[in-house]
Write a protein that holds these residues in place. Structure first.
Motif, PDB file in Angstrom:
ATOM      1  N   VAL A 233      49.329  46.784 102.282  1.00  0.00           N
ATOM      2  CA  VAL A 233      49.384  48.238 102.468  1.00  0.00           C
ATOM      3  C   VAL A 233      50.015  48.566 103.825  1.00  0.00           C
ATOM      4  O   VAL A 233      50.871  49.442 103.940  1.00  0.00           O
ATOM      5  CB  VAL A 233      47.976  48.857 102.343  1.00  0.00           C
ATOM      6  CG1 VAL A 233      47.999  50.324 102.731  1.00  0.00           C
ATOM      7  CG2 VAL A 233      47.448  48.684 100.925  1.00  0.00           C
ATOM      8  N   LEU A 234      49.593  47.806 104.836  1.00  0.00           N
ATOM      9  CA  LEU A 234      50.182  48.006 106.166  1.00  0.00           C
ATOM     10  C   LEU A 234      51.699  47.814 106.097  1.00  0.00           C
ATOM     11  O   LEU A 234      52.473  48.627 106.618  1.00  0.00           O
ATOM     12  CB  LEU A 234      49.573  47.021 107.174  1.00  0.00           C
ATOM     13  CG  LEU A 234      50.279  46.960 108.535  1.00  0.00           C
ATOM     14  CD1 LEU A 234      50.022  48.229 109.324  1.00  0.00           C
ATOM     15  CD2 LEU A 234      49.828  45.744 109.338  1.00  0.00           C
ATOM     16  N   ASN A 235      52.118  46.732 105.429  1.00  0.00           N
ATOM     17  CA  ASN A 235      53.555  46.434 105.352  1.00  0.00           C
ATOM     18  C   ASN A 235      54.322  47.513 104.607  1.00  0.00           C
ATOM     19  O   ASN A 235      55.439  47.871 104.996  1.00  0.00           O
ATOM     20  CB  ASN A 235      53.780  45.067 104.706  1.00  0.00           C
ATOM     21  CG  ASN A 235      53.639  43.944 105.723  1.00  0.00           C
ATOM     22  OD1 ASN A 235      53.649  44.194 106.928  1.00  0.00           O
ATOM     23  ND2 ASN A 235      53.488  42.733 105.252  1.00  0.00           N
ATOM     24  N   GLU A 236      53.733  48.033 103.525  1.00  0.00           N
ATOM     25  CA  GLU A 236      54.401  49.110 102.792  1.00  0.00           C
ATOM     26  C   GLU A 236      54.619  50.298 103.724  1.00  0.00           C
ATOM     27  O   GLU A 236      55.686  50.904 103.741  1.00  0.00           O
ATOM     28  CB  GLU A 236      53.548  49.552 101.595  1.00  0.00           C
ATOM     29  CG  GLU A 236      53.456  48.522 100.469  1.00  0.00           C
ATOM     30  CD  GLU A 236      54.726  48.431  99.644  1.00  0.00           C
ATOM     31  OE1 GLU A 236      55.467  47.461  99.853  1.00  0.00           O
ATOM     32  OE2 GLU A 236      54.973  49.323  98.816  1.00  0.00           O
ATOM     33  N   GLN A 237      53.581  50.598 104.506  1.00  0.00           N
ATOM     34  CA  GLN A 237      53.703  51.748 105.420  1.00  0.00           C
ATOM     35  C   GLN A 237      54.735  51.478 106.502  1.00  0.00           C
ATOM     36  O   GLN A 237      55.490  52.373 106.887  1.00  0.00           O
ATOM     37  CB  GLN A 237      52.341  52.071 106.034  1.00  0.00           C
ATOM     38  CG  GLN A 237      51.365  52.592 104.993  1.00  0.00           C
ATOM     39  CD  GLN A 237      50.043  53.046 105.593  1.00  0.00           C
ATOM     40  OE1 GLN A 237      49.871  53.060 106.813  1.00  0.00           O
ATOM     41  NE2 GLN A 237      49.099  53.408 104.729  1.00  0.00           N
ATOM     42  N   LEU A 238      54.756  50.236 106.999  1.00  0.00           N
ATOM     43  CA  LEU A 238      55.733  49.899 108.044  1.00  0.00           C
ATOM     44  C   LEU A 238      57.149  50.053 107.511  1.00  0.00           C
ATOM     45  O   LEU A 238      58.014  50.646 108.160  1.00  0.00           O
ATOM     46  CB  LEU A 238      55.511  48.462 108.536  1.00  0.00           C
ATOM     47  CG  LEU A 238      54.292  48.223 109.413  1.00  0.00           C
ATOM     48  CD1 LEU A 238      54.165  46.748 109.764  1.00  0.00           C
ATOM     49  CD2 LEU A 238      54.376  49.047 110.689  1.00  0.00           C
ATOM     50  N   ILE A 239      57.378  49.519 106.296  1.00  0.00           N
ATOM     51  CA  ILE A 239      58.736  49.584 105.733  1.00  0.00           C
ATOM     52  C   ILE A 239      59.129  51.037 105.502  1.00  0.00           C
ATOM     53  O   ILE A 239      60.253  51.448 105.812  1.00  0.00           O
ATOM     54  CB  ILE A 239      58.815  48.776 104.421  1.00  0.00           C
ATOM     55  CG1 ILE A 239      58.592  47.289 104.691  1.00  0.00           C
ATOM     56  CG2 ILE A 239      60.162  48.968 103.743  1.00  0.00           C
ATOM     57  CD1 ILE A 239      58.374  46.442 103.456  1.00  0.00           C
ATOM     58  N   GLU A 240      58.170  51.818 104.986  1.00  0.00           N
ATOM     59  CA  GLU A 240      58.498  53.221 104.732  1.00  0.00           C
ATOM     60  C   GLU A 240      58.865  53.953 106.018  1.00  0.00           C
ATOM     61  O   GLU A 240      59.685  54.861 106.011  1.00  0.00           O
ATOM     62  CB  GLU A 240      57.323  53.914 104.021  1.00  0.00           C
ATOM     63  CG  GLU A 240      57.414  53.729 102.502  1.00  0.00           C
ATOM     64  CD  GLU A 240      56.091  53.929 101.793  1.00  0.00           C
ATOM     65  OE1 GLU A 240      55.157  54.480 102.416  1.00  0.00           O
ATOM     66  OE2 GLU A 240      55.988  53.522 100.623  1.00  0.00           O
ATOM     67  N   SER A 241      58.242  53.519 107.127  1.00  0.00           N
ATOM     68  CA  SER A 241      58.579  54.191 108.387  1.00  0.00           C
ATOM     69  C   SER A 241      59.708  53.474 109.121  1.00  0.00           C
ATOM     70  O   SER A 241      59.944  53.697 110.301  1.00  0.00           O
ATOM     71  CB  SER A 241      57.341  54.288 109.276  1.00  0.00           C
ATOM     72  OG  SER A 241      56.955  52.989 109.664  1.00  0.00           O
ATOM     73  N   GLY A 242      60.389  52.562 108.408  1.00  0.00           N
ATOM     74  CA  GLY A 242      61.579  51.942 108.981  1.00  0.00           C
ATOM     75  C   GLY A 242      61.309  50.776 109.920  1.00  0.00           C
ATOM     76  O   GLY A 242      62.206  50.346 110.648  1.00  0.00           O
ATOM     77  N   GLN A 243      60.092  50.231 109.909  1.00  0.00           N
ATOM     78  CA  GLN A 243      59.806  49.085 110.774  1.00  0.00           C
ATOM     79  C   GLN A 243      59.689  47.831 109.919  1.00  0.00           C
ATOM     80  O   GLN A 243      59.270  47.883 108.765  1.00  0.00           O
ATOM     81  CB  GLN A 243      58.476  49.283 111.507  1.00  0.00           C
ATOM     82  CG  GLN A 243      58.422  50.541 112.362  1.00  0.00           C
ATOM     83  CD  GLN A 243      57.028  50.732 112.932  1.00  0.00           C
ATOM     84  OE1 GLN A 243      56.555  49.909 113.689  1.00  0.00           O
ATOM     85  NE2 GLN A 243      56.364  51.812 112.544  1.00  0.00           N
TER      86      GLN A 243
END
Lengths: 254, 221, 643
Positions: free
Chosen positions: A44-54
């Motif tokens: 979940v953390l990774n999905e959020q990171l990718i969505e925010s461009g990180q």
């Protein structure tokens, strides 16, 4: 069982490559279901990171049912997290409380160099096995499976040792980064079974020598490895390795 | 055999052997000291007999020193190996073994420090009683070993130093004995509990034995 | 309309009585002189039971082997997670087993869609597998007297399953892994871990090498050899949620397919009835609870849809023990496909339990009452513990909630009797091929097949190929190698260049949902047709809108996943089309249009008694169907009934 949602602060070790300096980055993760596994929480953390461009946090995982030994992670200073006899993939978020800060570090050992973020290179274990952790029997050479009886009780002890999943938690948890529990599990399994007798002496000597060459520390008999081991490998295997080693050194051929 | 001295497992075996040898010495030393309870005469006779052994005693002393230095050397060597094995420490580290009496995960974490403490004490102990060169003390000219011991131990400095050192010794042995047996491969599911309790009892029997001697001497003087 | 090739496929099964074929054929095959073996090199992709055993055995024979796996260590291949055991026709329990019976059970269990000759060979070598593994130090369970122990498993009336607690796969895999690592030490196997195969190199119609990506450095590497052996497992992760490991993928097999290898029977998927249900949309994988639990657990749902009482409060008269009701003679022990479909039927009808209403109860109340908690703990303690850990519910007190999940895929790359695909030089072993399980796999047969292929079949058949083929050296700058490298690189660049807004995982979940809803336990024409459309649309979306961060020249897990999902998006379409074309129900493939009045699977032997092997013509293009007719001369087809 209804699930609760909790908010967490994650302190995650980020390191872009083997030679780069690393640092802890903090991430706020809200609405984590307590039914999630720890790795699902990282998903979940990774999905959020990718969505925010990180870039996502790199971590090793595969079977997610506690047997392949791929997952690792030092969670709040404990290998595979707070539960005993549990791998990180089987750890669930109900073990954590709302508002917790969770520190996540990679296994740290000279013999396990960091590849990226939380991913380490555990090929040292493979090299130890290839130095002698086998029975030299070519395909097709085997006698009937029942030709050599193995007492049920003896077989059970061998199986206890053979259950090692090679995750490296023993090394990670040991204050000396010693690999004795891993090595002793394989030495024990094959020393107990009649099939392993022919190479018993050579095996323990070369595996210990390879272990030293890889740069693991020495065993101080603290038993922290046993406490951290998700497969519940006992330190009695270390005693057996020591016995085997003494026997090989004193009585074995040179 | 050479292999034994060079590998991590071999070094731990030697460490165990030298450690157990030193334990043997401690047990002999303590049994001698317990004669203090039997009174001045008994203790002095024991001391005189011991010193009359001449060459044999010298040989034993040299052997003891060598064992001690080997134990120390191996400790330094294995510790160095272990330091190299983890160049960067964890930011956070918690044990999974439950609650310990000592910070950081039990006596095993304090082996080098307690060992060095005991080493330092040993120097003091030899200066006090073997070479009798403590500058702050006036050694008695008669009364034999009994009087000398009394003089040394009655000094508050000695009392404090000896007391601390003996507690360190207890901590060191509480892990050391069990660990030595494990390093030598002594382990059996049936007997492990007994071995563990026995090792612990031995460790603290030695330490408390010496502490009793110390206490008795101080109280009785 | 499906385009059908006019010629049928040649399976190269030799003539003769089925029980003599393999022995005779071993004599007839050409051998490579022992001194010449070192002149041949073989690439083995994958290090599971099939790959590990093949690499070890080939190296022992003297071949130069290069072994590849995407995991960080060859020991982590997903064979390691197999729980139950491995079958062999040893007949140690003296209960009437034989090679013939194992052969018969496997053909029948596969619902008469497997190739008889392959299955017979599998049964034949099963015994030597056990011997070999024992000699390697695999700690199989033993009786007090020291002889090997057996237990019974689904689909058989004899005890022929050898096991190591609930970790048989682990122990067998470690045996093969250790045998391979011994060859690494001896210099006969070059091990390449953390390498993902991205392309097959085909030179003049013969498989001669692979392109891999070094997952640590991102470098693309070209490896050539005299033969390529694919041991890359199944494609269950096309459903996103499955009991497979997260890394399991179809990429390597799909690359071979795109280079011309036929893909056979992709619609044969096995859905295992006893898995822990999905708990939320974050779910990343499903966990299997061993089939053995159905020996003592009773499966039920409430009689009243939406009954909100806790299970303990629901009295027996309000419970529907539907398996016992529908199948009085087999009861809770019906085969996997039947149990799975029955659970789905109840949940679809609105009787499901749990938060999602997608679960049924597996209740041990009566068994505990009958045998006592201790007896149950002894038998299933580790499974109960695992269940408790995952769900935080105590199955000694509350019934387990279970639901079917994708577990194994019987389909795979088409191979002949030599385990060689239609592309000469490309061999396919283990779950990655299609050959031995037909339309449904019996428990404890997957381990048997993987090891049989690797230890005892490939070492013979590969020699025949090497001895009879012209194999000129292929330099790394050969145009075919360069083209393959460019293709692999192009795809990576393409993935990185999209720079859209959606994560790879979100596409994968989406695909999984389409597959599960339309190509899951039960399929129908309308659903399959809609799936094909939806997959095409999703694939288009993917290439327009996927977001892959980072670059190709470093360790990049998002990129790895993206490549795999991209292939699943192409493969899923083939699976759906295969299911659409097979107008019958057999084993794991259940078409709702083709069922008996009682809702059981109805085969159509007249029209579909063949292997469907698909030839690739391009993304979204219609594939050509090649048929391999099946004949059952020894086990006459019959309808399976468990009433």
């Amino acid at each position: 069982m209804s699930s609760e949602l909790i908010n967490l602060t994650l302190r995650v070790w980020r390191q872009s490559g083997p030679d780069s300096p690393g640092q802890f980055d903090n991430y706020q993760l809200n609405g984590v279901s307590t039914h999630m596994s720890f790795l699902e929480m990282l998903d979940v953390l990774n999905e959020q990171l990718i969505e925010s461009g990180q870039e996502s946090v790199a971590f090793d995982h595969d079977c997610r049912e506690g047997i392949c030994g791929t997952c690792s992670l030092m969670i709040n200073g404990q290998a595979h997290g707070p539960d005993t006899a549990t791998t990180t993939c089987q750890l669930h978020m109900r073990r954590f409380n709302d508002g917790d800060t969770v520190t996540i570090e990679p296994w740290r050992a000279t013999a396990f160099p960091i590849v990226k973020d939380l991913v380490v290179d555990r090929s040292a274990f493979d090299r130890i096995i290839s130095s002698g952790g086998y029975v030299s029997v070519n395909t097709g050479n085997a006698p009937d499976g029942n030709a050599i009886p193995v007492a049920g009780s003896q077989q059970e002890v061998a199986m206890d040792a053979a259950a090692c999943i090679g995750c490296g938690a023993c090394v990670a948890a040991c204050k000396n980064a010693s690999a004795m529990l891993f090595v002793s599990a394989k030495v024990s399994q094959l020393a107990i079974l009649p099939q392993g007798q022919q190479e018993r002496s050579e095996r323990v000597v070369s595996m210990v020598s390879q272990m030293d060459d890889e740069g693991f520390g020495s065993c101080t008999n603290t038993s922290e490895c046993e406490a951290a081991c998700p497969a519940e490998i006992s330190v009695s295997n270390i005693a057996r390795l020591n016995r085997e080693y003494l026997r090989a050194s004193l009585c074995g051929r040179d | 055999m050479i292999r034994i001295c060079c590998t991590s497992v071999g070094q731990k075996v030697l460490m165990a052997l030298t450690g157990l040898a030193l334990c043997g010495f401690l047990a002999t030393h303590l049994s001698g000291n317990l004669l203090l309870f039997a009174g001045e005469e008994a203790f002095n006779t024991y001391a005189e007999n011991l010193h009359s052994m001449g060459v044999l005693l010298k040989a034993a002393e040299v052997g003891l020193l060598a064992t001690f230095l080997a134990h120390l050397g191996l400790a330094v060597s294995t510790t160095a190996m272990s330091r190299r094995a983890r160049s960067r420490q964890y930011d956070e580290k918690e044990s999974k073994q439950g609650v310990f009496a000592l910070p950081g995960g039990g006596a095993s974490n304090w082996m080098l420090l307690t060992g060095l403490g005991i080493g330092a004490f040993l120097v003091l102990h030899l200066v006090d009683l073997k070479f009798k060169m403590r500058p702050d003390l006036v050694y008695p000219t008669d009364g034999g070993a009994y009087a000398t011991v009394n003089t040394v131990l009655s000094s508050p400095v000695s009392f404090a130093a000896y007391g601390v050192a003996l507690i360190l010794l207890g901590i060191h042995l509480s892990h050391g004995v069990r660990s030595a047996l494990q390093s030598l491969g002594v382990s059996h599911s049936k007997w492990n509990k007994l071995i563990e309790i026995g090792s612990m009892l031995f460790a603290w029997a030695i330490a408390l034995g010496f502490i009793c001697v110390l206490g008795w001497v101080v109280l009785s003087s | 309309m499906v385009r059908v090739a006019s010629e049928t496929l040649n399976s190269r099964v030799p003539e003769g009585p089925v029980d003599q074929i393999w022995d005779k054929h071993r004599f007839n095959m050409k051998l490579v002189n022992p001194a010449n073996k070192r002149k041949f090199s073989v690439i083995v992709v994958g290090t599971g039971l099939a790959g590990g055993s093949a690499a070890a055995s080939l190296a022992e024979l003297g071949y130069e082997v290069k072994s590849f796996c995407f995991q960080d260590s060859p020991r982590r291949a997903h064979s390691i997670a197999a729980q139950g055991g491995i079958n062999a026709a040893k007949n140690y329990p003296n209960d009437g087993d034989s090679i013939w019976r194992l052969f018969y059970d496997t053909v029948k269990g596969g619902d008469y869609r497997a190739r008889e000759a392959n299955v017979y060979r599998l049964a034949q070598v099963s015994n030597t597998i056990i011997d070999q593994c024992v000699a390697q130090g695999v700690p199989f369970a033993r009786e007090y007297g020291g002889t090997l122990a057996n237990r019974s498993f689904g689909g058989a009336q004899v005890s022929r399953t050898f096991y190591s607690r609930g970790q048989t796969g682990q122990q067998l895999l470690l045996g093969a892994y250790q045998a391979m690592m011994r060859q690494v030490q001896l210099g006969k196997v070059q091990m390449y871990a953390r390498r993902e195969m991205l392309e097959l190199i085909v030179v003049e119609g013969v498989a001669r090498g692979i392109i891999v990506r070094n997952l640590v450095t991102g470098q693309l590497e070209t490896h050539t050899a005299d033969a390529v052996v694919m041991c890359t497992g199944g494609y269950g992760n096309v459903y996103y949620l499955s009991t497979n490991a997260k890394g399991c993928n179809v990429t390597a097999a799909w690359r071979c397919h795109k280079q011309g290898a036929y893909f056979a029977n992709p619609c044969y998927t096995q859905i295992h009835p006893t898995c822990i249900p999905v708990s939320g949309d974050y779910q990343s994988k499903l966990t299997l609870m061993s089939e053995s639990l159905r020996n003592d657990g009773r499966v039920w749902v409430p009689k009243n849809a939406g009954d909100s009482r806790t299970p303990a409060e629901i009295p027996d008269e309000d419970r529907d023990y539907y398996l016992e009701r529908r199948y009085p003679s087999f009861g809770n022990l019906v085969p996997r496909d039947v149990a799975s479909r029955a659970a789905k039927e109840r949940c679809d009808a609105g009787f499901g339990v749990g938060d999602t209403n997608l679960a049924v109860y597996l209740d041990f109340r009566d068994a505990i009452k009958r045998d006592g908690e201790d007896a149950i703990r002894k038998k299933y303690g580790n499974l109960f513990h695992m269940y408790h850990k995952i769900t935080a519910e105590d199955p000694y007190k509350v019934p387990m909630r279970i639901f079917p999940a994708v577990h194994y895929t019987m389909g795979g790359l088409w191979v002949d009797y030599h385990l060689m695909s239609n592309l000469p030089g490309l061999f396919v072993l283990g779950e990655a091929n299609f050959s031995d399980h037909g339309a449904n796999r019996l428990g404890a047969s997957a381990l048997m097949q993987g090891l049989s292929d690797g230890y005892f079949v490939l070492p013979y058949t590969i020699g025949d190929h090497l001895a009879t083929s012209q194999l000129p050296t292929v330099p790394e700058d050969h145009p075919a190698c360069v083209a393959a490298l460019q293709s692999a690189k192009g795809r990576i660049d393409q993935l990185l260049s999209v720079q859209g807004t959606r994560t790879v995982d979100s596409f994968h979940r989406n695909l999984g949902q389409i597959m599960w809803d339309n190509c899951g336990m039960a399929r129908d024409k309308a659903g399959l047709e809609s799936a094909v459309g939806q997959i095409q649309e999703l694939r288009e979306q993917f290439w327009k809108n996927v977001r892959v961060l980072g670059n190709g020249e470093s360790f990049n897990q998002s990129l790895e996943k993206a490549g795999r999902v991209a292939d699943f998006l192409e493969f899923g379409e083939l699976l759906a089309k295969d299911a659409l074309h097979r107008e019958e129900s057999c084993g794991g493939h259940f078409r709702e249009e083709h069922q008996t009045d009682e809702g059981e699977a109805k085969r159509n032997d007249e029209a579909f008694n063949y292997v469907a092997a698909w030839e690739y013509h391009g993304v979204g293009e219609e594939s050509t169907l090649h048929k391999e007719p099946l004949s059952f001369d020894n086990v006459p087809p019959a309808t399976r009934s468990y009433k």
